[in-house]
Motif scaffolding. Structure first.
Motif, PDB file in Angstrom:
ATOM      1  N   LEU A 307       9.286  -3.263   4.157  1.00 30.78           N
ATOM      2  CA  LEU A 307       9.077  -4.871   4.144  1.00 30.78           C
ATOM      3  C   LEU A 307       7.373  -4.929   4.311  1.00 30.78           C
ATOM      4  CD1 LEU A 307      11.518  -6.514   4.108  1.00 30.78           C
ATOM      5  CD2 LEU A 307      11.934  -4.303   5.114  1.00 30.78           C
ATOM      6  N   PHE A 308       6.712  -4.138   4.928  1.00 30.23           N
ATOM      7  CA  PHE A 308       5.334  -4.284   4.756  1.00 30.23           C
ATOM      8  C   PHE A 308       4.734  -2.714   5.299  1.00 30.23           C
ATOM      9  CE2 PHE A 308       5.847  -5.701   9.259  1.00 30.23           C
ATOM     10  CZ  PHE A 308       5.315  -4.820  10.059  1.00 30.23           C
ATOM     11  N   GLY A 309       3.530  -2.607   4.850  1.00 30.83           N
ATOM     12  CA  GLY A 309       2.684  -1.337   5.280  1.00 30.83           C
ATOM     13  C   GLY A 309       2.950  -0.307   4.117  1.00 30.83           C
ATOM     14  N   PRO A 310       1.859   0.831   4.525  1.00 35.46           N
ATOM     15  CA  PRO A 310       2.024   1.730   3.371  1.00 35.46           C
ATOM     16  C   PRO A 310       3.298   2.650   3.208  1.00 35.46           C
ATOM     17  CG  PRO A 310       0.728   2.449   5.234  1.00 35.46           C
ATOM     18  CD  PRO A 310       1.199   0.948   5.571  1.00 35.46           C
ATOM     19  N   GLY A 311       3.493   3.090   2.033  1.00 37.31           N
ATOM     20  CA  GLY A 311       4.820   3.641   1.922  1.00 37.31           C
ATOM     21  C   GLY A 311       5.326   3.718   0.550  1.00 37.31           C
TER      22      GLY A 311
END
Length: 352
Positions: A307-311
């Motif tokens: 949904l958010f963030g690095p990856g």
């Protein structure tokens, strides 16, 4: 797998290193208020201390006491919320530095130290125009004299002077700094031997070196959460990702197991993309317990969506989401339900 907030200890350490390099010779205080913006105060503080950070700012006494037990006696813990007498006594026993922003609170802190026969470290806060707690300039000399009198009696050590900035404009911050310098100079002229002065939080710490004191209080930037509508900072990156599994597939959409009851703002519906195994896909709608995402070829129950963030390719940070709905990245993090699993993906390396 249930929804998770995935924490990267190595990225937190990298952010702390970047901040310390950028702000030297000022010393960094990691701020963990609101449970480290929902990421976990114990995880953040323990990671920082293992990386060599000596100061942790907690806002409230309760968090400081819990961290004192976890971190041991060497870490300096600073709590600045005005607290009840029983908490003040616990803070003094726990060797917590206290921020004091009113004459009434100062008298209660001194009285508690005298009752206990203990010495407490105090940072006096002067109001420099924000009016968020703080001793008025007209009362400042009286407060300093009272504190120094208690210092001579052995119940107090006046170790710092501090304040908050509005960060609304450079001109307002410059005016606040001028008032702050007047207060520091007056305290020193009255006999204070100050270990630290501290005025800036995240944005001003990074962007306005001339405003820094000997200590800087940084919260959001440590976690890679930039200022809303502020520039990206190459040296800092988000430390957390929010992930959730696909729980159902229906036509041209998939549902993932996280919704508004878990803290996702329903106003994000139809306005952002998220990361999937096939790349960025539109977030279609947010229900109470699930979120509908545009599907992709080969989508399967159990696939992980970021949904958010690095990856994965999608939203890069909580602030990106926040700007879409007119708020700040810290709100995206802190509204996420405490029941969502927080898990660290890498080990802490002790460099203290």
């Amino acid at each position: 797998m249930p929804p998770s907030i995935v924490l990267r200890s190595s990225q937190l350490i990298a952010n702390l290193d970047a901040l310390r390099a950028h702000t030297a010779p000022a010393e960094l205080m990691l701020v963990v208020k609101d449970d480290a913006y929902g990421l976990g105060a114990h995880w953040a503080a323990e990671t920082a201390v293992h990386a060599g950070v000596r100061w942790i700012g907690t806002y409230d006494v309760g968090t400081a006491l819990a961290l004192r037990e976890a971190l041991g006696p060497e870490t300096r813990l600073f709590a600045w919320a005005t607290s009840a007498d029983d908490e003040v006594a616990q803070a003094i026993r726990g060797d917590i530095d206290l921020g004091v922003g009113s004459m009434e609170y100062l008298e209660r802190v001194i009285a508690a130290a005298e009752r206990l026969g203990r010495n407490v470290r105090v940072h006096l806060k002067v109001d420099t125009g924000l009016h968020r707690n703080g001793i008025a300039p007209a009362e400042w000399a009286e407060a300093v004299r009272r504190t120094l009198g208690a210092e001579r009696a052995g119940s107090v050590r006046l170790v710092g002077v501090w304040s908050h900035l509005a960060e609304a404009s450079d001109a307002e911050d410059d005016a606040a700094q001028a008032l702050f310098h007047i207060a520091v100079r007056e305290a020193e002229e009255l006999g204070a031997l100050l270990e630290h002065t501290h005025l800036t939080a995240s944005a001003a710490t990074w962007e306005r070196p001339e405003l820094r004191g000997s200590l800087v209080r940084v919260g959001a930037f440590c976690y890679g959460v930039r200022s809303a509508d502020g520039p990206e900072i190459a040296e800092l990156a988000p430390v957390a990702s929010l992930t959730a599994p696909v729980v159902a597939i229906d036509g041209d959409g998939v549902s993932v197991g996280i919704g508004s009851l878990d803290g996702l703002p329903s106003s994000l519906s139809g306005r952002v993309t998220v990361g999937t195994p096939a790349g960025a896909r539109a977030l279609l709608s947010i229900g109470l317990t699930s979120t509908r995402i545009a599907s992709w070829a080969g989508a399967a129950v159990g696939d992980e969506v970021v949904l958010f963030g690095p990856g994965r390719t999608g939203e890069s940070s909580p602030t990106t989401l926040a700007e879409t709905i007119g708020t700040v990245g810290e709100e995206i993090l802190t509204r996420l339900a405490p029941g969502i699993q927080r898990r660290a993906t890498d080990e802490i390396v002790d460099r203290a």
